[in-house]
Design a protein around this motif. Structure first.
Motif, PDB file in Angstrom:
ATOM      1  N   ILE A   1       0.870  -1.175   0.000  1.00 16.84           N
ATOM      2  CA  ILE A   1       0.000   0.000   0.000  1.00 16.84           C
ATOM      3  C   ILE A   1       0.908   1.225   0.000  1.00 16.84           C
ATOM      4  CG2 ILE A   1      -1.778   1.282   1.252  1.00 16.84           C
ATOM      5  CD1 ILE A   1      -2.493  -1.433   2.611  1.00 16.84           C
TER       6      ILE A   1
ATOM      7  N   SER B   1     -13.863   0.415  -1.035  1.00 13.75           N
ATOM      8  CA  SER B   1     -13.649  -0.736  -1.905  1.00 13.75           C
ATOM      9  C   SER B   1     -13.842  -2.043  -1.148  1.00 13.75           C
ATOM     10  CB  SER B   1     -12.262  -0.684  -2.532  1.00 13.75           C
ATOM     11  OG  SER B   1     -11.993  -1.833  -3.285  1.00 13.75           O
TER      12      SER B   1
ATOM     13  N   ARG C   1     -10.012   3.040  -0.133  1.00 13.27           N
ATOM     14  CA  ARG C   1      -9.725   1.628   0.159  1.00 13.27           C
ATOM     15  C   ARG C   1     -10.820   1.011   1.027  1.00 13.27           C
ATOM     16  NH1 ARG C   1      -5.041  -0.885  -0.841  1.00 13.27           N
ATOM     17  NH2 ARG C   1      -5.463  -2.286   0.906  1.00 13.27           N
TER      18      ARG C   1
END
Length: 257
Positions: free
Chosen positions: A212, A250, A247
């Motif tokens: 990440i 998602s 994120r």
């Protein structure tokens, strides 16, 4: 970036840093993983000036140019800064496992430091060649690890990390102006090489761990420019918040599906 992570309850199990990343990692590792700690680090950067880290010293610079010294800036100011803000004596004393990366002057190999005097290790990891003196470490002389591996994903993987969050301090954007002076030009060139190694490692280690990468601030500011801390901190926080929110959204969508 750290502020945004701590706000979401993300806490590091280990920290691996190189160069200025080693300085930030040591500050983080020696304090509780809280938003307050992140904001204390912000305050350190807000108060810093280029002259505090790279004080002008014509004698040292002249001796360096004449080949009578291997550096052009005395390291005393940086050592005092680290001694003031790093709250551990030894790397292994850190509440969060701390590792810093340096480079061996003679062999040109990367050296991972995980034990020993914390301030000396951080000075070694951030000893920019030609600027700061190399640091003696046992039988070696060490300098800035950034010349070999400024974003040490490889070491994090080797240490067993399966989820790696990268907090890049140097962006890859086009500079808004040409570097001024020999030091600025050298640092700018080194930054370009650093970014290329980072891009290659992202591909190489994509299957070894979850990677990440938080977005670095924009603007093309030179790494040696200390005059934009406030705007860089604000932009880093905003971008990190936006990415982490995407994120989480998602993940929620995948769970719903």
């Amino acid at each position: 970036m750290l502020d945004a992570l701590y706000e979401r309850g993300v806490r590091p199990d280990l920290l691996v840093g190189t160069s200025v990343g080693a300085i930030n990692a040591a500050f983080i590792a020696s304090r509780p993983p809280t938003v307050q700690s992140a904001r204390e680090l912000q305050q350190v950067w807000r108060r810093l000036s280029r002259g505090q880290i790279f004080p002008a010293n014509p004698l040292a610079a002249g001796l360096g140019l004449l080949g009578m010294r291997n550096h052009s800036v005395p390291v005393g100011s940086l050592r005092r800064l680290l001694s003031t803000h790093v709250e551990i004596e030894l790397l292994e004393d850190a509440p969060v496992a701390l590792h810093v990366v340096a480079a061996d002057v003679l062999s040109g190999e990367e050296v991972l430091l995980s034990n020993g005097p914390a301030v000396d290790a951080i000075l070694a990891s951030s000893a920019i060649p030609g600027v700061f003196p190399a640091v003696p470490w046992e039988a070696q002389m060490l300098m800035d690890g950034g010349i070999l591996n400024n974003t040490p994903i490889s070491h994090a993987v080797a240490l067993g990390a399966d989820r790696i969050i990268v907090l890049p301090a140097i962006g890859s954007e086009r500079l808004t102006q040409a570097p001024r002076g020999a030091f600025g030009a050298g640092v700018a060139a080194l930054s370009r090489a650093i970014n290329q190694r980072f891009a290659n490692d992202l591909v190489h280690y994509a299957d070894a761990a979850e990677l990440i990468v938080l977005p670095s601030p924009d603007g093309g500011i030179l790494p040696a420019d200390f005059g934009h801390a406030e705007e860089l901190i604000a932009e880093g926080l905003e971008r990190a918040h936006a990415m982490l929110a995407r994120r989480m959204q998602s993940v929620a969508l995948r769970l719903a599906a």
